[in-house]
Design a protein around this motif. Sequence first.
Motif, mmCIF file in Angstrom:
data_model
loop_
_atom_site.group_PDB
_atom_site.id
_atom_site.type_symbol
_atom_site.label_atom_id
_atom_site.label_comp_id
_atom_site.label_asym_id
_atom_site.label_seq_id
_atom_site.Cartn_x
_atom_site.Cartn_y
_atom_site.Cartn_z
ATOM 1 N N ARG A 29 42.145 28.453 42.052
ATOM 2 C CA ARG A 29 41.910 29.352 40.920
ATOM 3 C C ARG A 29 42.603 28.803 39.680
ATOM 4 O O ARG A 29 43.635 28.155 39.782
ATOM 5 C CB ARG A 29 42.457 30.746 41.232
ATOM 6 C CG ARG A 29 41.759 31.448 42.378
ATOM 7 C CD ARG A 29 42.341 32.845 42.567
ATOM 8 N NE ARG A 29 41.638 33.603 43.594
ATOM 9 C CZ ARG A 29 42.039 33.662 44.853
ATOM 10 N NH1 ARG A 29 43.123 33.024 45.244
ATOM 11 N NH2 ARG A 29 41.353 34.384 45.724
ATOM 12 N N ARG A 76 44.297 29.807 35.875
ATOM 13 C CA ARG A 76 44.925 30.978 35.245
ATOM 14 C C ARG A 76 44.499 31.134 33.795
ATOM 15 O O ARG A 76 44.420 30.166 33.058
ATOM 16 C CB ARG A 76 46.443 30.876 35.346
ATOM 17 C CG ARG A 76 46.919 31.129 36.767
ATOM 18 C CD ARG A 76 48.402 31.194 36.865
ATOM 19 N NE ARG A 76 48.953 32.391 36.237
ATOM 20 C CZ ARG A 76 50.230 32.728 36.310
ATOM 21 N NH1 ARG A 76 51.060 31.977 36.984
ATOM 22 N NH2 ARG A 76 50.674 33.825 35.709
ATOM 23 N N ARG A 79 44.376 34.381 30.414
ATOM 24 C CA ARG A 79 44.693 35.737 29.972
ATOM 25 C C ARG A 79 43.430 36.312 29.374
ATOM 26 O O ARG A 79 42.697 35.622 28.674
ATOM 27 C CB ARG A 79 45.837 35.705 28.958
ATOM 28 C CG ARG A 79 47.155 35.373 29.666
ATOM 29 C CD ARG A 79 48.251 34.992 28.712
ATOM 30 N NE ARG A 79 48.714 36.169 27.982
ATOM 31 C CZ ARG A 79 48.891 36.199 26.668
ATOM 32 N NH1 ARG A 79 48.638 35.139 25.936
ATOM 33 N NH2 ARG A 79 49.329 37.288 26.071
ATOM 34 N N VAL A 115 42.304 37.071 41.043
ATOM 35 C CA VAL A 115 43.552 37.805 41.290
ATOM 36 C C VAL A 115 44.158 38.197 39.945
ATOM 37 O O VAL A 115 44.254 37.364 39.041
ATOM 38 C CB VAL A 115 44.552 36.900 42.051
ATOM 39 C CG1 VAL A 115 45.878 37.607 42.259
ATOM 40 C CG2 VAL A 115 43.972 36.456 43.385
ATOM 41 N N ARG A 147 47.427 38.866 38.150
ATOM 42 C CA ARG A 147 48.848 38.578 38.414
ATOM 43 C C ARG A 147 49.782 39.477 37.611
ATOM 44 O O ARG A 147 50.947 39.605 37.926
ATOM 45 C CB ARG A 147 49.158 37.113 38.088
ATOM 46 C CG ARG A 147 48.480 36.138 39.021
ATOM 47 C CD ARG A 147 48.651 34.707 38.512
ATOM 48 N NE ARG A 147 48.209 33.739 39.484
ATOM 49 C CZ ARG A 147 48.985 33.205 40.415
ATOM 50 N NH1 ARG A 147 50.235 33.572 40.504
ATOM 51 N NH2 ARG A 147 48.504 32.313 41.245
ATOM 52 N N GLY A 148 49.255 40.049 36.538
ATOM 53 C CA GLY A 148 50.097 40.908 35.715
ATOM 54 C C GLY A 148 49.277 41.506 34.593
ATOM 55 O O GLY A 148 48.111 41.159 34.409
ATOM 56 N N CYS A 149 49.889 42.422 33.843
ATOM 57 C CA CYS A 149 49.171 43.072 32.755
ATOM 58 C C CYS A 149 50.152 43.513 31.671
ATOM 59 O O CYS A 149 51.223 44.059 31.984
ATOM 60 C CB CYS A 149 48.400 44.273 33.302
ATOM 61 S SG CYS A 149 47.343 45.023 32.077
ATOM 62 N N ASP A 204 46.721 39.041 33.052
ATOM 63 C CA ASP A 204 47.035 37.664 33.451
ATOM 64 C C ASP A 204 46.282 37.448 34.760
ATOM 65 O O ASP A 204 46.589 38.092 35.762
ATOM 66 C CB ASP A 204 48.555 37.541 33.647
ATOM 67 C CG ASP A 204 48.969 36.152 34.090
ATOM 68 O OD1 ASP A 204 48.118 35.249 34.153
ATOM 69 O OD2 ASP A 204 50.173 35.979 34.394
ATOM 70 N N ILE A 205 45.263 36.596 34.742
ATOM 71 C CA ILE A 205 44.407 36.463 35.925
ATOM 72 C C ILE A 205 44.361 35.030 36.445
ATOM 73 O O ILE A 205 44.663 34.075 35.725
ATOM 74 C CB ILE A 205 42.960 36.929 35.625
ATOM 75 C CG1 ILE A 205 42.278 35.985 34.618
ATOM 76 C CG2 ILE A 205 42.936 38.365 35.123
ATOM 77 C CD1 ILE A 205 40.770 36.157 34.537
ATOM 78 N N ALA A 206 43.975 34.905 37.707
ATOM 79 C CA ALA A 206 43.687 33.599 38.307
ATOM 80 C C ALA A 206 42.286 33.731 38.897
ATOM 81 O O ALA A 206 42.037 34.620 39.711
ATOM 82 C CB ALA A 206 44.707 33.276 39.391
ATOM 83 N N HIS A 264 45.648 30.160 27.858
ATOM 84 C CA HIS A 264 46.869 30.564 28.567
ATOM 85 C C HIS A 264 48.088 29.902 27.953
ATOM 86 O O HIS A 264 48.077 28.749 27.682
ATOM 87 C CB HIS A 264 46.774 30.221 30.054
ATOM 88 C CG HIS A 264 47.688 31.081 30.885
ATOM 89 N ND1 HIS A 264 47.341 32.382 31.184
ATOM 90 C CD2 HIS A 264 48.906 30.885 31.390
ATOM 91 C CE1 HIS A 264 48.328 32.932 31.882
ATOM 92 N NE2 HIS A 264 49.282 32.041 32.018
#
Length: 199
Positions: A135, A137, A139, A160, A162-164, A173-175, A199
């Motif tokens: 994956r 990463r 934003r 996935v 990973r955060g927000c 924050d995605i992968a 990112h």
Amino acid sequence: MSYPIPAETLETTLEIKKSLFHACAGYAPDREAAMTIIEQCKQRYPDARHHCWAYLLGDPNSPTSAAMNDDGEPSGTAGKPILNVLQHKGIGDIIVVVSRYFGGIKLGAGGLVRAYSGATQQSLEQLAIKKRIARQRYRVECDFKHEQYLRLWLEQHNAVVRGCDYAQGAILDIAIPASKLAELDNLLASLSNSRRLSH
């Protein structure tokens, strides 16, 4: 980059001339994870005479790291045979720990090599594996009203979160698998005030 990785932690036991070889194979994406599994095996078999191990990190065809340890067995009779089996199995991000209980009958160097290889082989033959999905990463920014919809879409497309962070809108924050990137961009273009950030 996708390659096979362990889908579980599996334990098997091989008995040779009254010596018991408990092999534990598991997923280790980095050295810390590998060390944790070694510690767990030591706690599970505290009175085992040896805890020999080897790991292979990254793509099995070009590993980023490999290590082994004979843990008191004659040099080259334990860690190396375990690693040799790993190198021929084509599974990445893997560790195998073999905890040995001595049964009173000496096996000799050749016997030890065969025993540690055999215990590892037996464990890997039964180990469930899955594909590691590579994956990337990013934003992603969106309006609050689109956040839940976007999270659901990402989950359905093997990504996935990973955060927000929350500012004027939600910044996730995605992968995400590289193959899904164009679809994600199309989706964001259809949602108001939504875009992919570098990112």
